[in-house]
Design a protein around this motif. Structure first.
Motif, PDB file in Angstrom:
ATOM      1  N   GLU A  70      -8.860 -24.657  48.771  1.00  0.00           N
ATOM      2  CA  GLU A  70      -9.077 -25.825  49.623  1.00  0.00           C
ATOM      3  C   GLU A  70      -9.008 -27.141  48.873  1.00  0.00           C
ATOM      4  OE1 GLU A  70     -12.557 -26.246  52.156  1.00  0.00           O
ATOM      5  OE2 GLU A  70     -12.154 -24.198  52.824  1.00  0.00           O
ATOM      6  N   ARG A  71      -9.679 -27.177  47.735  1.00  0.00           N
ATOM      7  CA  ARG A  71      -9.871 -28.467  47.071  1.00  0.00           C
ATOM      8  C   ARG A  71      -9.213 -28.579  45.714  1.00  0.00           C
ATOM      9  NH1 ARG A  71     -16.126 -29.909  48.218  1.00  0.00           N
ATOM     10  NH2 ARG A  71     -15.623 -31.289  46.478  1.00  0.00           N
ATOM     11  N   GLY A  72      -8.592 -27.513  45.264  1.00  0.00           N
ATOM     12  CA  GLY A  72      -7.886 -27.596  43.989  1.00  0.00           C
ATOM     13  C   GLY A  72      -8.757 -27.257  42.800  1.00  0.00           C
ATOM     14  N   PHE A  73      -8.089 -27.004  41.690  1.00  0.00           N
ATOM     15  CA  PHE A  73      -8.792 -26.565  40.489  1.00  0.00           C
ATOM     16  C   PHE A  73      -9.818 -27.589  40.031  1.00  0.00           C
ATOM     17  CE2 PHE A  73      -5.991 -23.115  38.734  1.00  0.00           C
ATOM     18  CZ  PHE A  73      -7.020 -22.209  38.725  1.00  0.00           C
ATOM     19  N   HIS A  74      -9.386 -28.795  39.892  1.00  0.00           N
ATOM     20  CA  HIS A  74     -10.371 -29.843  39.687  1.00  0.00           C
ATOM     21  C   HIS A  74     -11.047 -30.007  41.045  1.00  0.00           C
ATOM     22  CE1 HIS A  74      -7.248 -31.932  41.782  1.00  0.00           C
ATOM     23  NE2 HIS A  74      -7.945 -33.040  41.867  1.00  0.00           N
ATOM     24  N   ASN A  78       0.304 -22.316  36.935  1.00  0.00           N
ATOM     25  CA  ASN A  78       0.723 -23.599  36.377  1.00  0.00           C
ATOM     26  C   ASN A  78      -0.445 -24.388  35.813  1.00  0.00           C
ATOM     27  OD1 ASN A  78       3.568 -23.460  37.220  1.00  0.00           O
ATOM     28  ND2 ASN A  78       2.655 -23.484  39.262  1.00  0.00           N
ATOM     29  N   SER A  79      -1.364 -23.692  35.236  1.00  0.00           N
ATOM     30  CA  SER A  79      -2.518 -24.386  34.672  1.00  0.00           C
ATOM     31  C   SER A  79      -2.709 -23.927  33.238  1.00  0.00           C
ATOM     32  CB  SER A  79      -3.764 -24.066  35.483  1.00  0.00           C
ATOM     33  OG  SER A  79      -4.292 -22.820  35.083  1.00  0.00           O
ATOM     34  N   PRO A  80      -3.446 -24.709  32.480  1.00  0.00           N
ATOM     35  CA  PRO A  80      -3.662 -24.336  31.083  1.00  0.00           C
ATOM     36  C   PRO A  80      -4.573 -23.112  30.950  1.00  0.00           C
ATOM     37  CG  PRO A  80      -4.201 -26.641  31.508  1.00  0.00           C
ATOM     38  CD  PRO A  80      -4.075 -25.972  32.817  1.00  0.00           C
ATOM     39  N   PHE A  81      -5.058 -22.600  32.066  1.00  0.00           N
ATOM     40  CA  PHE A  81      -5.878 -21.391  31.992  1.00  0.00           C
ATOM     41  C   PHE A  81      -5.093 -20.232  31.407  1.00  0.00           C
ATOM     42  CE2 PHE A  81      -8.722 -23.458  35.007  1.00  0.00           C
ATOM     43  CZ  PHE A  81      -9.930 -23.048  34.521  1.00  0.00           C
ATOM     44  N   CYS A  82      -3.894 -20.065  31.932  1.00  0.00           N
ATOM     45  CA  CYS A  82      -3.085 -18.982  31.409  1.00  0.00           C
ATOM     46  C   CYS A  82      -1.946 -19.570  30.610  1.00  0.00           C
ATOM     47  CB  CYS A  82      -2.560 -18.100  32.535  1.00  0.00           C
ATOM     48  SG  CYS A  82      -1.171 -18.765  33.425  1.00  0.00           S
ATOM     49  N   GLY A  83      -1.675 -18.988  29.489  1.00  0.00           N
ATOM     50  CA  GLY A  83      -0.656 -19.512  28.584  1.00  0.00           C
ATOM     51  C   GLY A  83       0.745 -19.152  29.013  1.00  0.00           C
ATOM     52  N   ASP A  84       0.975 -19.079  30.298  1.00  0.00           N
ATOM     53  CA  ASP A  84       2.298 -18.882  30.865  1.00  0.00           C
ATOM     54  C   ASP A  84       2.710 -17.431  31.078  1.00  0.00           C
ATOM     55  OD1 ASP A  84       4.915 -21.133  30.843  1.00  0.00           O
ATOM     56  OD2 ASP A  84       2.810 -21.680  30.855  1.00  0.00           O
ATOM     57  N   GLY A  85       1.892 -16.504  30.675  1.00  0.00           N
ATOM     58  CA  GLY A  85       2.221 -15.110  30.975  1.00  0.00           C
ATOM     59  C   GLY A  85       2.021 -14.893  32.461  1.00  0.00           C
ATOM     60  N   THR A  86       3.099 -14.731  33.192  1.00  0.00           N
ATOM     61  CA  THR A  86       3.033 -14.818  34.646  1.00  0.00           C
ATOM     62  C   THR A  86       2.617 -13.517  35.309  1.00  0.00           C
ATOM     63  OG1 THR A  86       4.958 -16.211  34.328  1.00  0.00           O
ATOM     64  CG2 THR A  86       4.190 -15.896  36.589  1.00  0.00           C
ATOM     65  N   ARG A 128      -2.375 -30.749  29.031  1.00  0.00           N
ATOM     66  CA  ARG A 128      -3.768 -30.340  29.199  1.00  0.00           C
ATOM     67  C   ARG A 128      -4.164 -30.074  30.642  1.00  0.00           C
ATOM     68  NH1 ARG A 128      -7.010 -34.378  25.235  1.00  0.00           N
ATOM     69  NH2 ARG A 128      -8.675 -33.641  26.608  1.00  0.00           N
ATOM     70  N   GLY A 129      -3.252 -30.280  31.550  1.00  0.00           N
ATOM     71  CA  GLY A 129      -3.549 -29.964  32.946  1.00  0.00           C
ATOM     72  C   GLY A 129      -4.153 -31.137  33.702  1.00  0.00           C
ATOM     73  N   PHE A 130      -4.155 -31.006  35.010  1.00  0.00           N
ATOM     74  CA  PHE A 130      -4.634 -32.072  35.877  1.00  0.00           C
ATOM     75  C   PHE A 130      -6.076 -32.440  35.574  1.00  0.00           C
ATOM     76  CE2 PHE A 130      -1.496 -32.091  39.484  1.00  0.00           C
ATOM     77  CZ  PHE A 130      -1.198 -33.411  39.274  1.00  0.00           C
ATOM     78  N   HIS A 131      -6.913 -31.441  35.573  1.00  0.00           N
ATOM     79  CA  HIS A 131      -8.251 -31.714  35.073  1.00  0.00           C
ATOM     80  C   HIS A 131      -8.071 -31.881  33.575  1.00  0.00           C
ATOM     81  CE1 HIS A 131      -7.653 -27.571  34.048  1.00  0.00           C
ATOM     82  NE2 HIS A 131      -8.782 -27.507  33.382  1.00  0.00           N
ATOM     83  N   ASP A 132      -9.005 -32.406  32.888  1.00  0.00           N
ATOM     84  CA  ASP A 132      -8.871 -32.585  31.445  1.00  0.00           C
ATOM     85  C   ASP A 132      -7.711 -33.490  31.052  1.00  0.00           C
ATOM     86  OD1 ASP A 132      -9.964 -32.205  28.972  1.00  0.00           O
ATOM     87  OD2 ASP A 132      -8.603 -30.585  28.450  1.00  0.00           O
TER      88      ASP A 132
END
Lengths: 199, 199
Positions: A34-38, A122-130, B35-39
Motif C-alpha cells: 500500500e505505502r511502499g518500502f519507505h 529492485n531494492s538494496p535488500f537483495c543484491g540482485d539475485g532474482t 542506496r535505494g529510495f529510503h536511505d
DNA sequence: CAGAATAGATCGAACGTTCATTCTAGTCGA
DNA sequence: TCGACTAGAATGAACGTTCGATCTATTCTG
C-alpha cells in the motif's frame, strides 16, 4: 509421563507459526504494498497487525529481517503456484504451456505478492539475485528450455535470450491492465512456443 | 532594469538547468540507484552534489518534488533513445526492429536510469501510470503494432497481448545478465516479429 | 490437586537517532 | 552593495529499537 502425557497438545505447542507472527507478516505485506518500502513504519504495522510495537521484536530481530521473512513467504507461494500441475515427464511443449498459464494465474491472483516482489527485487535488500534458478525445482523445469545444440528443444539463440523470451513474456503479459481469458492466454503461449521451438 | 538589463546573461539566466541544479539531479539519481529510495538522505545528497543543504530547497520545493524531477529527466532520456532513427514512414517490420534495438541499447547503456525507473515505477510516487502512451510520440510509434482487424499488421491477439509481447520482450531481454551482440539482438527481434506479424 | 516456579508472550512508554527542512551568518564575484 | 551561494547549527517530527513490567500458561514440587 511428560513427553507422552502431553501427546494431545504436542502438535499445537510446537506450532511453528503463532497467530501473532502470521498476522505481523500479513500486515507487513499489506503495508508495503500500500505505502511502499519507505513509509511502512513499525508503529503503523503494530496498529494494523494488532500486535504491540515491542512484541514484533520478539518474533523478528529487526525490521530488515522481518521484510526478508515476508519475502521468503511470498517466494514460497510463488513457487507453489508456478509448479502446480507440472510433472517431469511432460513433453516440453505441454510443460511450457502449463508453466505459462501458471505464471499468468500467479500474476493475476496474487497481485499483492507480485507488487511486493517488484519492489523487493529492485531494492538494496537483495543484491540482485532474482530468486530464479536458486530453487532446484525451478532449475529442473527449465532444463528443457534451452537451445537444441545444448540438448534442449529450442532454436539456437543464446540461453539468456531464451530465458528472457520465456520468463519475461508471460510476466509482462500478466502485468497488462486487462485480464485475458484462459483460452487467450493459451493461444498467446502457443504463439510464443511456435516462435522459439525448433521445427 | 532587472530582466532587460541582464541582456548578456539573459540566455543563461533563463537557463532552465543551472549547473547546480543539474549536479543535484545527477547526484540524486546516483544516490537512489546506489542506496535505494529510503536511505537517500538530503545530507548525503548535499555532500555529493557539492551543494549546500539549504540551496537544494532553492531549486526544489521538497524532496518528493526533487525525485519527481529526476524521474522526468530520466523519462526524457529514455524517449530520446527509444525513438532514435525512427521515422513515421518506415515499414512496420523495420520500425519494430529499430525500436527493439533502441530499447536494447537503452537498457544496456543507461543502467542507472533503468534501475531508477524500476524503483520509481513500483513506488507510491507514481500511481502506476507507467509512462508509456502518455507521450504522443510513443503513441504514434505503436499505432501499427495492433491486430489486423483493427488496421494493424499483427495477428489477431488482443491489443494488450500484443503490447505485452512487444514491450515486455525486449525489456526482459535487455535485463538479462549477459550482453548480446547487435546481430543477436536483431535475430531475436526478428524471431519475435515472425511470431506476431501476419503472414 | 494446590501452589510455587518458570518461561515465554505482550504491552506501551521512552530513548536515542536520523531525517527533512529552516535559519543564520558569512563568502565571493560583479 | 546585491544576489547567489556556502557551511552548518537549530528544529521538530518520525522512526527503529529497547526496556521493565505485566499477564498467561505450562511445569515442577509436595
Amino acid at each position: 509421563m511428560l513427553g507422552a502425557g502431553a501427546a494431545d497438545f504436542a502438535g499445537d505447542v510446537r506450532m511453528e507459526t503463532s497467530d501473532k507472527r502470521e498476522a505481523i507478516l500479513e500486515a507487513m505485506l499489506d503495508l508495503i504494498v500500500e505505502r511502499g518500502f519507505h513509509d511502512a513504519p513499525m508503529s503503523v504495522l503494530a496498529k494494523r497487525s494488532g500486535a504491540s510495537a515491542g512484541v514484533i521484536y520478539h518474533y523478528f530481530p529487526s525490521k530488515d529481517e522481518l521484510i526478508r521473512a515476508v519475502y521468503e513467504r511470498v517466494k514460497a507461494v510463488k513457487h507453489e503456484v508456478l509448479l502446480k500441475g507440472y510433472s517431469q515427464d511432460m513433453k516440453p511443449r505441454e510443460a511450457f504451456l502449463q508453466l505459462a498459464q501458471n505464471s499468468y494465474r500467479f500474476y493475476r491472483m496474487h497481485r499483492r505478492e507480485v507488487r511486493f516482489m517488484d519492489q523487493y527485487v529492485n531494492s538494496p535488500f537483495c543484491g540482485d539475485g532474482t530468486a530464479w534458478m536458486e530453487d532446484p525445482n525451478a532449475a529442473k523445469v527449465l532444463w528443457w528450455f534451452r537451445p537444441k545444440k545444448k540438448g534442449g528443444v529450442l532454436k539456437d539463440l543464446p540461453q539468456e535470450a531464451i530465458d528472457a523470451l520465456t520468463q519475461g513474456l508471460v510476466q509482462s503479459l500478466a502485468k497488462a491492465d486487462k485480464g485475458f481469458s484462459a483460452e487467450t492466454v493459451r493461444r498467446v503461449a502457443e504463439t510464443v512456443w511456435e516462435a522459439i521451438a525448433v521445427g
